[in-house]
Design a protein around this motif. Sequence first.
Motif, PDB file in Angstrom:
ATOM      1  N   THR B 133       0.832  -1.208   0.000  1.00 33.82           N
ATOM      2  CA  THR B 133       0.000   0.000   0.000  1.00 33.82           C
ATOM      3  C   THR B 133       0.865   1.256   0.000  1.00 33.82           C
ATOM      4  OG1 THR B 133      -0.164  -0.144   2.396  1.00 33.82           O
ATOM      5  CG2 THR B 133      -1.965  -1.068   1.127  1.00 33.82           C
ATOM      6  N   ALA B 134       1.497   1.562   1.123  1.00 34.89           N
ATOM      7  CA  ALA B 134       2.138   2.877   1.254  1.00 34.89           C
ATOM      8  C   ALA B 134       3.440   2.994   0.474  1.00 34.89           C
ATOM      9  CB  ALA B 134       2.377   3.169   2.723  1.00 34.89           C
ATOM     10  N   GLU B 135       4.285   1.939   0.552  1.00 36.31           N
ATOM     11  CA  GLU B 135       5.644   2.130   0.048  1.00 36.31           C
ATOM     12  C   GLU B 135       5.742   2.245  -1.466  1.00 36.31           C
ATOM     13  OE1 GLU B 135       8.705  -0.213   1.805  1.00 36.31           O
ATOM     14  OE2 GLU B 135       7.694  -0.180   3.738  1.00 36.31           O
ATOM     15  N   VAL B 136       4.864   1.540  -2.175  1.00 38.40           N
ATOM     16  CA  VAL B 136       4.980   1.639  -3.635  1.00 38.40           C
ATOM     17  C   VAL B 136       4.234   2.858  -4.181  1.00 38.40           C
ATOM     18  CG1 VAL B 136       5.338  -0.821  -3.993  1.00 38.40           C
ATOM     19  CG2 VAL B 136       3.033   0.097  -4.074  1.00 38.40           C
ATOM     20  N   GLU B 137       3.463   3.496  -3.318  1.00 32.36           N
ATOM     21  CA  GLU B 137       2.667   4.643  -3.761  1.00 32.36           C
ATOM     22  C   GLU B 137       3.502   5.676  -4.530  1.00 32.36           C
ATOM     23  OE1 GLU B 137      -0.725   5.393  -1.986  1.00 32.36           O
ATOM     24  OE2 GLU B 137      -1.037   6.847  -3.580  1.00 32.36           O
ATOM     25  N   PRO B 138       4.633   6.156  -3.972  1.00 31.72           N
ATOM     26  CA  PRO B 138       5.401   7.165  -4.714  1.00 31.72           C
ATOM     27  C   PRO B 138       5.959   6.642  -6.036  1.00 31.72           C
ATOM     28  CG  PRO B 138       6.420   6.712  -2.562  1.00 31.72           C
ATOM     29  CD  PRO B 138       5.231   5.847  -2.668  1.00 31.72           C
ATOM     30  N   LEU B 139       6.092   5.318  -6.152  1.00 29.62           N
ATOM     31  CA  LEU B 139       6.615   4.775  -7.412  1.00 29.62           C
ATOM     32  C   LEU B 139       5.675   5.106  -8.567  1.00 29.62           C
ATOM     33  CD1 LEU B 139       8.064   1.273  -6.497  1.00 29.62           C
ATOM     34  CD2 LEU B 139       9.215   3.446  -6.757  1.00 29.62           C
ATOM     35  N   GLY B 140       4.364   5.091  -8.281  1.00 31.58           N
ATOM     36  CA  GLY B 140       3.387   5.411  -9.339  1.00 31.58           C
ATOM     37  C   GLY B 140       3.671   6.781  -9.911  1.00 31.58           C
ATOM     38  N   GLY B 141       3.845   7.762  -9.011  1.00 37.76           N
ATOM     39  CA  GLY B 141       4.110   9.114  -9.453  1.00 37.76           C
ATOM     40  C   GLY B 141       5.407   9.184 -10.242  1.00 37.76           C
ATOM     41  N   PHE B 142       6.406   8.465  -9.760  1.00 40.37           N
ATOM     42  CA  PHE B 142       7.688   8.509 -10.437  1.00 40.37           C
ATOM     43  C   PHE B 142       7.595   7.930 -11.850  1.00 40.37           C
ATOM     44  CE2 PHE B 142      11.513   6.304 -11.769  1.00 40.37           C
ATOM     45  CZ  PHE B 142      12.361   7.399 -11.904  1.00 40.37           C
ATOM     46  N   ILE B 143       6.854   6.802 -11.961  1.00 40.43           N
ATOM     47  CA  ILE B 143       6.757   6.141 -13.265  1.00 40.43           C
ATOM     48  C   ILE B 143       6.150   7.083 -14.302  1.00 40.43           C
ATOM     49  CG2 ILE B 143       5.628   4.268 -14.534  1.00 40.43           C
ATOM     50  CD1 ILE B 143       6.021   2.555 -12.006  1.00 40.43           C
ATOM     51  N   GLY B 144       5.127   7.841 -13.887  1.00 35.49           N
ATOM     52  CA  GLY B 144       4.523   8.785 -14.814  1.00 35.49           C
ATOM     53  C   GLY B 144       5.540   9.821 -15.286  1.00 35.49           C
TER      54      GLY B 144
END
Lengths: 149, 883
Positions: B133-144
Amino acid sequence: MSLNEEVEALRSVPLFAKIEPSKLKLLAFTSERLTFPAGQELFHQGDPGDAAYIILDGQADVVVDTPHGELSVAKVGMNDFVGEIAILIDVPRTATIRAETELTTLAITKDLFFRLISEFPDMSVEIMRELAHRLEATTAQLREANSAP
Amino acid sequence: MEKSIYRYIIRYSMRRQVVLTIMATASFPFLYAFYELPKLIVNSAIQGKDTTFPTSVSQIQFDQVEYLWLLCGIFLGLVIINQAFKYVINVYAGITGERMLRRLRFDLYGRVLRFPLPQFRKTSSSEIVTMVTAEVEPLGGFIGDAFKLPIFQGGYLIVILAFLFVQNWYMALAAVALYPLQGYLIPKLQRRVNLLGKERVRLVRQLSDRIGETVAGVQEIHAHNTARRERADFSHRLGAIYEVRLQIYIWKFIVKFLNNTINQLGPFSFYAIGGYLAIKGELEIGTLMAAIAAHKDLAAPWKELLNFYQRQADAKIKYEQVMEQFQPVGLAEESRQLDEPDAIAPLSGEIAASNLSLIDDTGAALVEGASFMVDAAEHVAIIGGGGSGKDETTQMLARLLSPTAGTLRLGGQAADTLPEAVTGRRLAYVGSSAYMFSTTVRDNLLYGVKHLPLRDAEYDDETRQATEKWRVEAIAAGNSTDDINADWIDYDAADAPDDHALLLRIFETLKMVTLDGDIYQLGLRGSIDPATQPGLAEQFLKARAEFHTRLTDPEIAALVEGFDPEKYNDNATLGENLLFGTPIGSGFDMERLAENTYVIDLLEREGLIDVLLDTGQQIASTMTELFADLPPGHPFFEQFSFISAEDLPEYQAILTRINRDGIATLRPEERTMLLSLPFKVSPARHRLGVIDDDLQQRILKARKAFAANLPEEFRGMVELFDVNGYNAAASLQDNILFGKLAYGQARGGERVGEIIAQVIDDLGLRAAVMEVGLSFHVGNGGGRLSSAQRQKLGIARAILKRPDVLILNEATGSLDGAAQTAILAGLKQEFDGRGLIWAVHRPSMASDFDRALVMKSGRVIEQGTFEELNREGTALHDLVQAE
């Protein structure tokens, strides 16, 4: 029957006769009033004992099982206190009690009984006295029985 | 899964990243024009340098003011175009990032499903939860942002720099002179912040782990009085997190300080160098102004770029860290879990284990070279003490564990080649504590026959479109396209052609595990919605009528006091008599009726307040008389008193004041306290003699007024008793009873239960009640059921899917003797002709089986029939004797 009437009934029970009315009121309030239809058993011989009963109204048979079937040994009625042995010491019920007519009782659970005794030492003195009376009576009966023949 | 985040991005969003790059590049010319234009406006249109008016643009003549309007119009157009570019690019990048995040989470969850069981001993559930839940959240933003941001912002920066250099390269050079230093220093400092950030993530992960442990182990905490220690531990952890957060805070602001200071060097050089050149006439004012405007915009992309550099480093590490956790040794192949064979043949023939071994991560051999061969249709008992390896053997047989060495053949096929579609359907396994999901009993029972969506859900046009949209989006994110709303129940597997047959089959199964009585009781305590099941409600109303007909028998009549609108119910409290209905929600809290404005208004109108205050006073004085001598905290207060031990002194004070000054002088809250007492009194139960006939009559009158004047906002908060209407807020039992159990009747509840059961059976409603019981929600982890009920349900679930071989591992060990015997007999009969492999908790149970395997220290040491083995000198004999 209201609480005050129950207190009056309790005062006629020898065991509770000398206990303060306010304590009796608490006893009446905290114990459950149970009605048994005619023919129903209060408890059965051999059952573990969980409560004692003060008979407020009605009649009941005291029955023991014998090899030849049931034997009615006594009758109990208003103001009698039954089943107290089994809650004082952990023994199974020594007899069966069966309502003969509709029977109104106050059921005093083992738990409640001990709570009251520990809370109000007067009560335990009264109960001791009552038990001593009974012991005395039983001993007297035995003496008579032995000297009879 | 891809080793690095960039590979993951390219593999799954290549096309979208290309589009983003193209869009970013396409925006640059407009951007350049946007910076070029102000110079033209100031120099040509306003100052009129190098331009003679009227001037012509595309053969149209403009005078100076018109020319200014034209250029400003173009400027406005460019503003909109640039912002539109930004908007479109950002949205597109957002969608890309969110889809990738969805995919990543789905992939991770899929991996959790494929973890080998021992992995869950190493990774706690709360760790997995925070990671997914929490830890991969910023990865989404980064991937974009992965490609678009450096290209867009970098391009932006270059455009602006190019513009500045074209204007005057001295000035431009001075403006960016410190950029290399910044580019070197800031990431260094930022790295420090990021390291701290990582430390924070680690600490928070541990913290959530601890919270999870506290919740799971809360019994131990109470039982051992360790709350203080737990608090200290938690406080210590919070302290560590505080320290780290504080450091992050401080370093963040140091970075900010440096950044801003260096950025302000730009304007400094413009004013100094640019101003000097302008005075000397070597630079036009318009150019200087344009340069200052452009430079102001330089800071943003530069900051973004520096930021991105760190985010990138961070994302790389985070991705690798998470992947490490989700890449355990022994991860099952996805195909093993998802492949759907064309046909699944019943498992028959031999189950053969040869040299089966299992070594745990500490190197201890749990099973060591176990060999045996049994027929798949045989009933086999596995016997052994603790550490004999029988647990692990059953789990390997059920393919829950993979042997570290040796082979297992199930009906002629190597077990490790069989997909879960075979092992999960042809085999069933029940361990010693079956898990229940947080849903209804029915869904838990049918859990074993829901392997894939079999029949489409029925949709109307609108919902179908919405579903289709969902599906398209799921495909785009590489998620599951199976419709959760479809019908997943495999009726064939349960050997039931339709819902009705399935229901009968469920009842039969519940009976087999001696759970039918429990479910019936749950049903009685459950409720139905008369709006959706009017027929059923009708039936239960009939049951109510029938029950009350039987009550005319004087023997039974004394047991129940029915609800009669015209009569005061002695066995109900005054509150219940007044409401004469079932409260819904908190509108009419039975405990706090004296605080309810509508109730108080009503009593006021009915002139009942004074009487009730009197009654309250009587009750209070009885209670103080009875309980005053008891020490506070005495169990009697909890059990019997209307007044808690804490409130008793306050009531005593109130009584004293009434005696001295009269009841009229009470404060409002004191009146409420007194008024709250009578509501709780029931004449039959409490025998206080405070509710006389007159009061009863007046309450009856108030009852009618209560129902008649119920304001709109309170309508939905009470369901009034109506002898001809089903009460949706009350349980089935209460609907049939439609009254109160009479107080003080020996075995009253039991006898009434028997009569209700008779009525239900006579009217043929047992199945309906059971069905309601099946919709009972079992709570989190089945917490609303007893552990015995959970276990029985687990066994029933395994029976219901009709496996070829049922594998049980001490599955009845926690049940009482009668249930154990009944279930053993039931299973023996049900599985006649099918396989039953049972690691029994009592060796003597093995006498009922065709074959016994005796295990010790991970080996099978004896096998044969119970009779053959149970003789002097065998291990089995010793185990049976020791029982």
